[in-house]
Design a protein around this motif. Structure first.
Motif, PDB file in Angstrom:
ATOM      1  N   SER A   1     -10.655  14.595   9.401  1.00 25.13           N
ATOM      2  CA  SER A   1     -11.718  15.516   9.819  1.00 25.13           C
ATOM      3  C   SER A   1     -11.301  16.968   9.666  1.00 25.13           C
ATOM      4  N   THR A   2     -10.000  17.240   9.708  1.00 26.48           N
ATOM      5  CA  THR A   2      -9.512  18.596   9.445  1.00 26.48           C
ATOM      6  C   THR A   2      -9.541  18.910   7.954  1.00 26.48           C
ATOM      7  N   ALA A   3      -9.074  17.963   7.135  1.00 27.10           N
ATOM      8  CA  ALA A   3      -9.004  18.189   5.689  1.00 27.10           C
ATOM      9  C   ALA A   3     -10.380  18.258   5.054  1.00 27.10           C
ATOM     10  N   VAL A   4     -11.364  17.558   5.621  1.00 26.75           N
ATOM     11  CA  VAL A   4     -12.674  17.480   4.977  1.00 26.75           C
ATOM     12  C   VAL A   4     -13.367  18.837   4.920  1.00 26.75           C
ATOM     13  N   SER A   5     -12.998  19.747   5.788  1.00 28.94           N
ATOM     14  CA  SER A   5     -13.617  21.073   5.773  1.00 28.94           C
ATOM     15  C   SER A   5     -13.176  21.894   4.563  1.00 28.94           C
ATOM     16  N   ARG A   6     -12.081  21.471   3.908  1.00 37.16           N
ATOM     17  CA  ARG A   6     -11.554  22.229   2.778  1.00 37.16           C
ATOM     18  C   ARG A   6     -11.735  21.518   1.436  1.00 37.16           C
ATOM     19  N   VAL A   7     -12.094  20.251   1.471  1.00 37.40           N
ATOM     20  CA  VAL A   7     -12.124  19.485   0.221  1.00 37.40           C
ATOM     21  C   VAL A   7     -13.298  19.929  -0.653  1.00 37.40           C
ATOM     22  N   PRO A   8     -13.053  20.240  -1.941  1.00 36.62           N
ATOM     23  CA  PRO A   8     -14.136  20.722  -2.790  1.00 36.62           C
ATOM     24  C   PRO A   8     -15.076  19.620  -3.265  1.00 36.62           C
ATOM     25  N   GLN A   9     -14.544  18.444  -3.548  1.00 36.99           N
ATOM     26  CA  GLN A   9     -15.318  17.342  -4.106  1.00 36.99           C
ATOM     27  C   GLN A   9     -14.450  16.098  -4.053  1.00 36.99           C
ATOM     28  N   VAL A  10     -15.065  14.934  -3.955  1.00 34.84           N
ATOM     29  CA  VAL A  10     -14.320  13.684  -4.045  1.00 34.84           C
ATOM     30  C   VAL A  10     -15.034  12.751  -5.020  1.00 34.84           C
ATOM     31  N   VAL A  11     -14.284  11.788  -5.544  1.00 31.44           N
ATOM     32  CA  VAL A  11     -14.897  10.756  -6.390  1.00 31.44           C
ATOM     33  C   VAL A  11     -15.676   9.809  -5.495  1.00 31.44           C
ATOM     34  N   VAL A  12     -14.977   9.184  -4.567  1.00 30.45           N
ATOM     35  CA  VAL A  12     -15.596   8.393  -3.506  1.00 30.45           C
ATOM     36  C   VAL A  12     -14.800   8.651  -2.234  1.00 30.45           C
ATOM     37  N   HIS A  13     -15.479   8.628  -1.094  1.00 32.31           N
ATOM     38  CA  HIS A  13     -14.846   9.036   0.158  1.00 32.31           C
ATOM     39  C   HIS A  13     -13.688   8.137   0.559  1.00 32.31           C
TER      40      HIS A  13
ATOM     41  N   PHE B   1     -11.639   7.733 -15.990  1.00 28.54           N
ATOM     42  CA  PHE B   1     -10.451   7.700 -15.138  1.00 28.54           C
ATOM     43  C   PHE B   1      -9.775   9.067 -15.128  1.00 28.54           C
ATOM     44  N   ARG B   2      -9.713   9.706 -16.295  1.00 28.78           N
ATOM     45  CA  ARG B   2      -9.136  11.046 -16.387  1.00 28.78           C
ATOM     46  C   ARG B   2      -9.933  12.041 -15.544  1.00 28.78           C
ATOM     47  N   ASP B   3     -11.252  11.957 -15.631  1.00 20.78           N
ATOM     48  CA  ASP B   3     -12.099  12.862 -14.845  1.00 20.78           C
ATOM     49  C   ASP B   3     -11.929  12.616 -13.356  1.00 20.78           C
ATOM     50  N   TRP B   4     -11.859  11.349 -12.955  1.00 21.95           N
ATOM     51  CA  TRP B   4     -11.654  11.029 -11.544  1.00 21.95           C
ATOM     52  C   TRP B   4     -10.330  11.608 -11.048  1.00 21.95           C
ATOM     53  N   ASN B   5      -9.281  11.461 -11.864  1.00 24.63           N
ATOM     54  CA  ASN B   5      -7.964  11.945 -11.448  1.00 24.63           C
ATOM     55  C   ASN B   5      -7.969  13.455 -11.241  1.00 24.63           C
ATOM     56  N   ARG B   6      -8.671  14.185 -12.070  1.00 29.21           N
ATOM     57  CA  ARG B   6      -8.734  15.637 -11.903  1.00 29.21           C
ATOM     58  C   ARG B   6      -9.416  16.003 -10.589  1.00 29.21           C
ATOM     59  N   ILE B   7     -10.487  15.293 -10.262  1.00 25.59           N
ATOM     60  CA  ILE B   7     -11.173  15.536  -8.993  1.00 25.59           C
ATOM     61  C   ILE B   7     -10.265  15.189  -7.817  1.00 25.59           C
ATOM     62  N   ASN B   8      -9.582  14.041  -7.911  1.00 25.79           N
ATOM     63  CA  ASN B   8      -8.691  13.616  -6.829  1.00 25.79           C
ATOM     64  C   ASN B   8      -7.542  14.593  -6.629  1.00 25.79           C
ATOM     65  N   VAL B   9      -6.960  15.076  -7.729  1.00 21.64           N
ATOM     66  CA  VAL B   9      -5.844  16.025  -7.620  1.00 21.64           C
ATOM     67  C   VAL B   9      -6.309  17.305  -6.920  1.00 21.64           C
TER      68      VAL B   9
ATOM     69  N   THR C   1       0.850  -1.183   0.000  1.00 23.35           N
ATOM     70  CA  THR C   1       0.000   0.000   0.000  1.00 23.35           C
ATOM     71  C   THR C   1       0.890   1.239   0.000  1.00 23.35           C
ATOM     72  N   GLY C   2       0.330   2.377  -0.353  1.00 20.66           N
ATOM     73  CA  GLY C   2       1.117   3.605  -0.333  1.00 20.66           C
ATOM     74  C   GLY C   2       0.594   4.606  -1.343  1.00 20.66           C
ATOM     75  N   PHE C   3       1.180   5.802  -1.347  1.00 11.63           N
ATOM     76  CA  PHE C   3       0.670   6.898  -2.163  1.00 11.63           C
ATOM     77  C   PHE C   3       0.827   6.621  -3.654  1.00 11.63           C
ATOM     78  N   ARG C   4       1.887   5.925  -4.041  1.00 11.61           N
ATOM     79  CA  ARG C   4       2.074   5.626  -5.465  1.00 11.61           C
ATOM     80  C   ARG C   4       1.021   4.647  -5.978  1.00 11.61           C
ATOM     81  N   ASN C   5       0.471   3.863  -5.103  1.00 10.59           N
ATOM     82  CA  ASN C   5      -0.673   3.021  -5.467  1.00 10.59           C
ATOM     83  C   ASN C   5      -1.972   3.817  -5.361  1.00 10.59           C
ATOM     84  N   ALA C   6      -2.105   4.609  -4.289  1.00 12.06           N
ATOM     85  CA  ALA C   6      -3.360   5.322  -4.026  1.00 12.06           C
ATOM     86  C   ALA C   6      -3.701   6.333  -5.115  1.00 12.06           C
ATOM     87  N   LEU C   7      -2.702   6.925  -5.749  1.00 16.11           N
ATOM     88  CA  LEU C   7      -2.983   7.895  -6.798  1.00 16.11           C
ATOM     89  C   LEU C   7      -3.750   7.283  -7.966  1.00 16.11           C
TER      90      LEU C   7
END
Length: 324
Positions: A189-201, A255-263, A162-168
């Motif tokens: 819980s701190t970051a969620v107050s700033r997140v604009p949108q997610v693909v899935v939580h 997948f491209r659209d999801w990546n833009r949201i995730n970034v 597991t790790g960020f290179r997989n999670a991306l």
């Protein structure tokens, strides 16, 4: 509103609910069967038109009566959701948990599964066994089951680290199995107050915890029955047809659209990500704009990977077709 509660070994269980009456009672009873003795269930009903609100109210009364009679450290809070879909409902729950300063351990729950009795205790033991108190996420395999909980099969293994290179580029943290330690719960819980949108939580949480340098523990033992039925929001994605569906999504640009949201979501976390992972994120975000030879070269240099050979091939196909 949720009343604040002192931190300790209690687990806050966040359950998003929408028209779940057919399966909800079995899931709630599996919470009562947990061998971990302290939990606080917080539900958010997203405007159900079935008996879900009544089932939740009855369960809250049942839990209250048991706690008063036996001294059990269990409780229930039922909230009204934002009415914007499952992922936004979970983000709403995380925001409410952060505002109420609930116990540091947080677990996610779907409305239609059935937890095995050690769902919580197994995750707690795995995260407590770590040598540091930094952010950590536990998740596990599941018993993928038919709508009547028969025809069980193990969910896909996760043989690579597991790790960020997989999670991306892939989510391996099935949300219905996630448990966050106090440091990870505070991070999310701190970051969620700033997140604009997610693909899935759950994908966002996997990316955020790993991107912040936290540890992600994937347990090869299943901790629940993952019920499959006609209205699963995502499903197990472990059959030929579900994989074919993912290939079609890749080819049409999902997948491209999801990546833009995730970034965008990860950028909103700011300095929560480690400097190397912030740099990796920006390199990943630039990939689609590069000429083909340089795009493939950079992808190789970034070291991104998925858990199986065929899904890693799909990643390279996405890069080839500018679908990243």
């Amino acid at each position: 509103m949720i009343a604040p509660q002192a931190q300790g070994d209690c687990v806050t269980i966040l359950m998003a609910v929408y028209n779940g009456a057919d399966c909800l009672e079995e899931q709630l009873q599996s919470l009562l069967a947990q061998d971990h003795p302290c939990w606080h269930l917080v539900t958010s009903d997203d405007g159900s038109r079935d008996d879900s609100p009544a089932i939740l109210a009855d369960f809250a009364d049942q839990v209250r009566a048991r706690a008063e009679a036996t001294g059990a450290r269990i409780r229930v809070s039922n909230l009204q959701g934002p009415g914007q879909g499952g992922s936004e409902n979970f983000l709403f729950l995380l925001r409410q948990a952060g505002r109420a300063a609930l116990p540091g351990w947080i677990a996610f729950s779907d409305q239609d599964d059935v937890w095995l009795p050690d769902r919580l205790s197994r995750g707690l033991a795995a995260l407590r066994a770590r040598s540091d108190d930094g952010p950590a996420l536990y998740c596990s395999r599941t018993w993928v089951s038919s709508s009547d909980l028969g025809e069980r099969r193990l969910s896909a293994p996760r043989p690579r680290p597991t790790g960020f290179r997989n999670a991306l580029v892939q989510n391996i943290a099935s949300g219905n199995t996630i448990l966050l330690n106090p440091a990870a719960a505070d991070l999310v819980s701190t970051a969620v107050s700033r997140v604009p949108q997610v693909v899935v939580h759950d994908w966002w949480v996997y990316q955020l915890v790993s991107g912040a340098g936290g540890e992600v523990v994937h347990d090869d033992e299943p901790t629940l029955l993952y019920r499959q039925h006609a209205v699963n929001q995502i499903g197990a994605n472990d059959t030929f047809w579900s994989r074919l569906k993912r290939v079609r999504q890749l080819l049409r640009g999902d997948f491209r659209d999801w990546n833009r949201i995730n970034v965008a979501a990860l950028r909103s976390a700011g300095t929560a990500l480690t400097p190397p992972n912030r740099a990796l994120l920006e390199d990943f975000a630039r990939l689609p704009d590069l000429p083909l030879p340089l795009r493939l070269h950079r992808l190789s240099r970034l070291g991104l990977y998925r858990q199986s050979t065929i899904s890693t091939v799909a990643l390279w196909v996405a890069a080839l077709l500018r679908r990243l």
